[in-house]
Motif scaffolding. Structure first.
Motif, PDB file in Angstrom:
ATOM      1  N   GLN A 104       0.824  -1.203   0.000  1.00  0.00           N
ATOM      2  CA  GLN A 104       0.000   0.000   0.000  1.00  0.00           C
ATOM      3  C   GLN A 104       0.861   1.258   0.000  1.00  0.00           C
ATOM      4  O   GLN A 104       0.542   2.253  -0.680  1.00  0.00           O
ATOM      5  CB  GLN A 104      -0.927  -0.014   1.220  1.00  0.00           C
ATOM      6  N   LEU A 121       2.202   1.778  -3.543  1.00  0.00           N
ATOM      7  CA  LEU A 121       1.171   2.316  -4.436  1.00  0.00           C
ATOM      8  C   LEU A 121       0.941   3.804  -4.182  1.00  0.00           C
ATOM      9  O   LEU A 121       0.731   4.579  -5.124  1.00  0.00           O
ATOM     10  CB  LEU A 121      -0.135   1.540  -4.240  1.00  0.00           C
ATOM     11  N   ASP A 122       1.013   4.218  -2.918  1.00  0.00           N
ATOM     12  CA  ASP A 122       0.865   5.642  -2.612  1.00  0.00           C
ATOM     13  C   ASP A 122       2.006   6.457  -3.198  1.00  0.00           C
ATOM     14  O   ASP A 122       1.807   7.567  -3.700  1.00  0.00           O
ATOM     15  CB  ASP A 122       0.798   5.838  -1.098  1.00  0.00           C
ATOM     16  N   MET A 165       3.784   5.683  -5.889  1.00  0.00           N
ATOM     17  CA  MET A 165       3.603   5.745  -7.332  1.00  0.00           C
ATOM     18  C   MET A 165       2.501   6.725  -7.717  1.00  0.00           C
ATOM     19  O   MET A 165       2.606   7.437  -8.725  1.00  0.00           O
ATOM     20  CB  MET A 165       3.272   4.349  -7.863  1.00  0.00           C
ATOM     21  N   ARG A 166       1.454   6.781  -6.901  1.00  0.00           N
ATOM     22  CA  ARG A 166       0.376   7.713  -7.207  1.00  0.00           C
ATOM     23  C   ARG A 166       0.859   9.158  -7.083  1.00  0.00           C
ATOM     24  O   ARG A 166       0.555  10.002  -7.924  1.00  0.00           O
ATOM     25  CB  ARG A 166      -0.796   7.455  -6.254  1.00  0.00           C
ATOM     26  N   ARG A 167       1.624   9.450  -6.015  1.00  0.00           N
ATOM     27  CA  ARG A 167       2.142  10.813  -5.860  1.00  0.00           C
ATOM     28  C   ARG A 167       3.156  11.154  -6.937  1.00  0.00           C
ATOM     29  O   ARG A 167       3.262  12.304  -7.377  1.00  0.00           O
ATOM     30  CB  ARG A 167       2.764  10.960  -4.477  1.00  0.00           C
ATOM     31  N   SER A 179       3.074  10.067 -10.014  1.00  0.00           N
ATOM     32  CA  SER A 179       2.353  10.381 -11.251  1.00  0.00           C
ATOM     33  C   SER A 179       1.751  11.783 -11.217  1.00  0.00           C
ATOM     34  O   SER A 179       1.636  12.451 -12.251  1.00  0.00           O
ATOM     35  CB  SER A 179       1.256   9.334 -11.487  1.00  0.00           C
ATOM     36  N   LEU A 180       1.371  12.244 -10.010  1.00  0.00           N
ATOM     37  CA  LEU A 180       0.824  13.601  -9.904  1.00  0.00           C
ATOM     38  C   LEU A 180       1.905  14.656 -10.102  1.00  0.00           C
ATOM     39  O   LEU A 180       1.618  15.763 -10.562  1.00  0.00           O
ATOM     40  CB  LEU A 180       0.141  13.780  -8.544  1.00  0.00           C
TER      41      LEU A 180
END
Length: 292
Positions: A194, A197-198, A200-202, A204-205
């Motif tokens: 988890q 994934l957090d 990678m999400r940040r 991408s932003l």
């Protein structure tokens, strides 16, 4: 100096008469010390006053306590007290303490007077009241006080049986050197997944968009269009761009290719024709159409 057999303590006693020269071994056989001197026998002229030593044994806590003791000792019913017998026993005890301590016997004498009054009232003939009811028992008020006192006494005994500090146990004091260590939490594989994934999400932003300069030439694409149409009489408008799309050219390349076609048409090197509205659009070279 020659040894004379005199100890240091004896020499000090000779020099300073204030120092007690009596050996300490005397304390084990002497009865007492008077002004620092041991006494081996009791003085014949010793005077001890009669009241030098007096022991007070507080057997009862007051008149009610004594009266309750006399009733319970002989298993009398509190609600039906034999006043004659109880009063006689009570007065005999009060007479004993009055001879010893008149001040202490004061409150006991007050209770004795109350008992005598109750006894005398019980000896009188019973007269009914104006309403026809029998008068109250003269012992009622005394019984009420005795029952209340007994309840309080039993409650006090129960409280006294509870452990008390200083009597049944002592309070201990201990110093504890406590050091607090921060416990790290246990991390499971799901927590790591988890967290990744957090991240990678940040990421991408916060991704950066890079714009690169692409060198495109309209003249070059005009030449490519002329070569393409040089082998055919005409070509459908969409076929002119299908090859570019298949090669994976970017939108910018296709736009430049379209501008090159328009530039050829402006220079009358290219003709764009359509037979009717919504019909296919065709492109052909102008000099080929003139030759035809």
């Amino acid at each position: 100096m020659a040894q004379s057999g005199v100890s240091a303590a004896e020499m000090q006693a000779l020099v300073d008469p204030k120092v007690d020269s009596t050996p300490n071994v005397v304390d084990s056989v002497a009865l007492a010390r008077l002004y620092g001197e041991p006494l081996f026998s009791m003085p014949q002229d010793l005077y001890i006053p009669p009241d030098a030593l007096e022991v007070f044994l507080e057997t009862f806590q007051g008149p009610l306590d004594l009266l309750l003791y006399l009733i319970r000792k002989q298993n009398f019913n509190v609600l039906d007290i034999p006043m004659a017998e109880v009063t006689q026993q009570y007065l005999s005890y009060v007479e004993q303490i009055r001879n010893q301590n008149l001040e202490l016997a004061g409150e006991y004498l007050l209770m004795a007077a109350m008992l005598i009054e109750i006894k005398s009232r019980m000896l009188l003939p019973i007269k009914k009241t104006d309403t026809g009811e029998e008068p109250d028992d003269p012992r009622a008020e005394l019984v009420r006080r005795l029952l209340e006192y007994e309840q309080m006494k039993l409650a006090a005994q129960k409280l006294n049986e509870l452990p008390q500090i200083g009597r049944d146990f002592q309070r201990t004091h201990a110093f504890m050197d406590l050091s607090v260590e921060r416990m790290l939490p246990d991390v499971s594989p799901d927590d790591l997944r988890q967290a990744w994934l957090d991240i990678m999400r940040r990421a991408s932003l916060n991704a950066h968009h890079r714009i690169t300069k692409e060198h495109l030439s309209v003249r070059e694409h005009m030449t490519l269009i002329l070569r393409r149409l040089g082998d055919v009489r005409f070509m459908e408008f969409t076929e002119l761009f299908n090859e570019r799309i298949k090669d994976g050219d970017t939108v910018a390349v296709i736009v430049v290719h379209f501008l090159a076609m328009l530039e050829l048409a402006r220079e009358t090197l290219l003709e764009i024709t359509q037979a009717e509205p919504y019909a296919p659009i065709y492109v052909r070279l102008s000099y080929i159409s003139a030759a035809a």
